[in-house]
Design a protein around this motif. Structure first.
Motif, PDB file in Angstrom:
ATOM      1  N   PRO A 150      14.991   4.565   0.996  1.00  0.00           N
ATOM      2  CA  PRO A 150      14.967   4.880   2.430  1.00  0.00           C
ATOM      3  C   PRO A 150      14.263   3.803   3.259  1.00  0.00           C
ATOM      4  N   LEU A 151      13.206   3.222   2.695  1.00  0.00           N
ATOM      5  CA  LEU A 151      12.471   2.214   3.455  1.00  0.00           C
ATOM      6  C   LEU A 151      13.225   0.884   3.494  1.00  0.00           C
TER       7      LEU A 151
ATOM      8  N   ARG B  56      13.332   8.369  -3.156  1.00  0.00           N
ATOM      9  CA  ARG B  56      12.700   9.038  -2.026  1.00  0.00           C
ATOM     10  C   ARG B  56      11.896   8.114  -1.124  1.00  0.00           C
ATOM     11  N   VAL B  57      11.419   7.013  -1.694  1.00  0.00           N
ATOM     12  CA  VAL B  57      10.532   6.154  -0.903  1.00  0.00           C
ATOM     13  C   VAL B  57      11.129   4.758  -0.706  1.00  0.00           C
TER      14      VAL B  57
ATOM     15  N   HIS C 203       0.827  -1.221   0.000  1.00  0.00           N
ATOM     16  CA  HIS C 203       0.000   0.000   0.000  1.00  0.00           C
ATOM     17  C   HIS C 203       0.856   1.264   0.000  1.00  0.00           C
ATOM     18  N   VAL C 204       2.071   1.164   0.562  1.00  0.00           N
ATOM     19  CA  VAL C 204       2.964   2.327   0.554  1.00  0.00           C
ATOM     20  C   VAL C 204       3.470   2.578  -0.868  1.00  0.00           C
TER      21      VAL C 204
ATOM     22  N   LYS D 289       2.021   1.587  -3.660  1.00  0.00           N
ATOM     23  CA  LYS D 289       0.874   2.000  -4.478  1.00  0.00           C
ATOM     24  C   LYS D 289       0.552   3.470  -4.244  1.00  0.00           C
ATOM     25  N   SER D 290       0.616   3.881  -2.976  1.00  0.00           N
ATOM     26  CA  SER D 290       0.235   5.268  -2.734  1.00  0.00           C
ATOM     27  C   SER D 290       1.289   6.207  -3.317  1.00  0.00           C
ATOM     28  N   ALA D 291       2.561   5.768  -3.331  1.00  0.00           N
ATOM     29  CA  ALA D 291       3.585   6.603  -3.963  1.00  0.00           C
ATOM     30  C   ALA D 291       3.290   6.756  -5.460  1.00  0.00           C
ATOM     31  N   VAL D 292       2.904   5.658  -6.098  1.00  0.00           N
ATOM     32  CA  VAL D 292       2.544   5.715  -7.522  1.00  0.00           C
ATOM     33  C   VAL D 292       1.373   6.676  -7.705  1.00  0.00           C
ATOM     34  N   ALA D 293       0.359   6.521  -6.853  1.00  0.00           N
ATOM     35  CA  ALA D 293      -0.860   7.310  -7.004  1.00  0.00           C
ATOM     36  C   ALA D 293      -0.646   8.794  -6.725  1.00  0.00           C
ATOM     37  N   MET D 294       0.357   9.122  -5.897  1.00  0.00           N
ATOM     38  CA  MET D 294       0.645  10.534  -5.616  1.00  0.00           C
ATOM     39  C   MET D 294       1.293  11.213  -6.819  1.00  0.00           C
ATOM     40  N   GLY D 295       1.832  10.394  -7.750  1.00  0.00           N
ATOM     41  CA  GLY D 295       2.467  10.983  -8.919  1.00  0.00           C
ATOM     42  C   GLY D 295       3.983  11.016  -8.846  1.00  0.00           C
ATOM     43  N   PHE D 296       4.583  10.100  -8.056  1.00  0.00           N
ATOM     44  CA  PHE D 296       6.040   9.973  -8.092  1.00  0.00           C
ATOM     45  C   PHE D 296       6.442   9.375  -9.444  1.00  0.00           C
TER      46      PHE D 296
END
Lengths: 350, 220
Positions: free
Chosen positions: B141-142, B137-138, B119-120, B122-129
């Motif tokens: 680091p994770l 950035r995501v 879900h993390v 997917k949400s990065a994709v959906a935010m427009g990264f």
């Protein structure tokens, strides 16, 4: 406005997730996609921001085919909220909320100021801004998710079962919060859920999808409850459709009568109970300005004499509604909203 | 060795820093170089290889299998083979140890990247990264906690393996074991063991500290 034009999604293995879907999600309104798992509701949602591309047909955003827009650019203009909030664990709450502004190249100060504004807007304490996501409860994380989706003020918001993973009380408050926000912001929202009660509560329009990705019915929630098109929709809607339908009828038209002397009130005029031999009997109240007919009926059923007490915003008695007055309104309502059944020999369960 | 003490302190003082390549300080220095460069090179190579394996999953199993075979080769045998290629220099130790580090770090990078909740991502994709920005950035680091855990294992094992290189004349502190053994003199052996362990403990401690500083966002 978001328009689906004959959209089909077929995977390489032949599975059809969405089958020839055509519908419109009007600007400034909440459109809910609801259906059992496997009905293609999430797939349909993700075709709007191109996380999935359609096999056939087109998805239009204000008339423009989304496939003409570069995906990152498209997505930065569309807010997105998902089930587990999907917050970035390594970023502070304020920076999570400021994600899209950062992507759009806002300077740090402006992006953070905007994030703080949104945290307040979704009802979160400013003190949470410096924390990391793991330090927040599920409900708080979900609020952050909503704030993040709104950060760059996108006209469109996609919400994929955003409130499914929290407990019922938190879910109800998040739903109320969304409706409150929406009345201010008037975003074009597409909301996916498998919970029909949530769909009916939140949707201006509800699209019921069936397994295999076909649209079963699309209508306003009240119409859906009264006139389900087939057995699938009827069963999916569940029981008590008649009673639930009453939630959409405002109570402001019921005839109020002056409160009789046996309704005991305190000095401020707030009800205490119905006078009876040896004490007071229970009563039920509703607010005709704000509540639905369902609340009025409920208030009547709570009192031994079947009379509902109408109160104002401060809880002071402004009148009562007798069972006869309620009967009258319910009768009118039933006559006005019930149409003859189609003459197809279908099961007349209504 | 009869009345010979376990440690003769005066020997340590005399040999601490003589300016010759067999002084304790010089050995320590070459030990550090030969232990850390392979971990550094290993990390630099493991990042692209791990990214590729995480991106194209079919690469992962073959890569890990090859790396496991490499890891199973006895270090002394590899050092001797390397002699023919790189001669009697530090590279003869550094190159094989780089492969050992890789064997630990590639799976660490892959596991780090695959440990990121869907879900993390997917949400990065959906935010427009964009894909690159999402990686930097995501995702990276994770992946840090898992990569750092692998880095700790690689570092400590590298520090311990360097000593074996003493058998081909490039073993840092390992020289002290051979020296002590040949002369039946315990002091250099004790110094070698203690210095190696201290080095490992300090290096591991620094990595733990780095982990604390780099990942304040983790559940304690």
């Amino acid at each position: 406005m978001i328009t689906f034009e004959g959209v089909t999604k077929r995977y390489d293995d032949g599975t059809v997730a969405v089958d020839d879907l055509s519908l419109e999600a009007p600007t400034g309104a909440i459109t809910v996609f609801v259906g059992p798992s496997g009905c293609g509701k999430t797939t349909s949602l993700r075709m709007i921001n191109r996380m999935i591309d359609a096999t056939e047909g087109r998805v239009l955003l204000d008339g423009q085919d989304v496939r003409e827009i570069d995906p990152p650019t498209l997505r930065r203009g569309i807010g997105y909220v998902i089930q587990q909030a999907g917050l970035f664990p390594h970023r502070k709450i304020v920076d999570n909320v400021a994600t899209v502004p950062y992507l759009l190249g806002w300077d740090r100060k402006r992006a953070r100021a905007r994030a703080m504004e949104l945290l307040e807007r979704v009802g979160l304490d400013a003190g949470l801004a410096r924390r990391y996501p793991f330090q927040l409860s599920g409900g708080q994380q979900q609020r952050v998710g909503v704030a993040r989706a709104l950060a760059a003020d996108p006209p469109v918001l996609l919400m994929d079962e955003p409130f499914s993973a929290v407990d019922p009380i938190v879910r109800a408050s998040l739903q109320d919060e969304l409706l409150r926000l929406q009345s201010d912001l008037q975003k074009t929202i597409v909301f996916v859920t498998h919970d029909i009660d949530e769909a009916i509560k939140l949707g201006d329009t509800v699209a019921v999808l069936r397994v295999g990705g076909r649209l079963a019915q699309m209508a306003g929630p009240a119409t859906l409850l009264t006139e389900p098109v087939d057995d699938f929709v009827r069963e999916f809607l569940g029981r008590d459709r008649g009673i639930r339908r009453l939630s959409f009828i405002p109570a402001k038209d019921v005839r109020l009568e002056a409160a009789p002397a046996d309704l005991v009130t305190d000095a401020a005029g707030r009800p205490l109970g119905w006078r009876a031999d040896g004490g007071l009997l229970p009563y039920g109240t509703f607010n005709p300005e704000r509540d639905s007919l369902r609340a009025a009926l409920d208030a009547a059923l709570l009192a031994a004499n079947g009379t509902a007490v109408a109160v104002d915003e401060d809880g002071r008695v402004i009148g009562v509604v007798t069972r006869e007055a309620l009967d009258e309104v319910l009768g009118q309502y039933a006559a006005r909203h019930t149409r003859p059944l189609p003459a197809t020999g279908e099961d007349p369960r209504g | 060795m009869g009345d010979e003490p376990l440690v003769r302190w005066d020997w340590i003082w005399r040999n601490w820093d003589t300016g010759r390549p067999d002084s304790i300080l010089a050995l320590l220095e070459s030990h550090v170089v030969m232990a850390f460069l392979p971990v550094l090179f290993g990390l630099l190579l493991a990042l692209p290889l791990g990214l590729a394996s995480a991106r194209w999953r079919w690469l992962y199993q073959p890569t890990v299998s090859v790396m496991n075979v490499v890891y199973s080769l006895p270090s002394i045998a590899v050092f001797i083979v390397m002699l023919a290629v790189t001669g009697l220099g530090q590279a003869t130790v550094i190159v094989p140890l780089t492969f050992y580090s890789l064997a630990i770090l590639i799976p660490a990078v892959v596991d780090g990247l695959t440990s990121i909740p869907d879900h993390v991502r997917k949400s990065a994709v959906a935010m427009g990264f964009t894909p690159l920005r999402r990686l930097v950035r995501v995702e990276l680091p994770l992946a840090v906690p898992v990569v750092l855990a692998g880095l700790r294992v690689a570092t400590v094992s590298s520090i311990s393996l360097v000593s074996v290189g003493a058998l081909i004349g490039q073993g840092g502190l390992g020289y002290l074991f051979i020296d002590g053994w040949q002369r039946q003199f315990t002091t250099p052996i004790v110094v070698g063991v203690v210095a190696t362990v201290l080095l490992a403990v300090i290096a591991d401690g620094l990595l733990v500290l780095a982990q604390r500083l780099l990942t304040p966002w983790r559940r304690a």
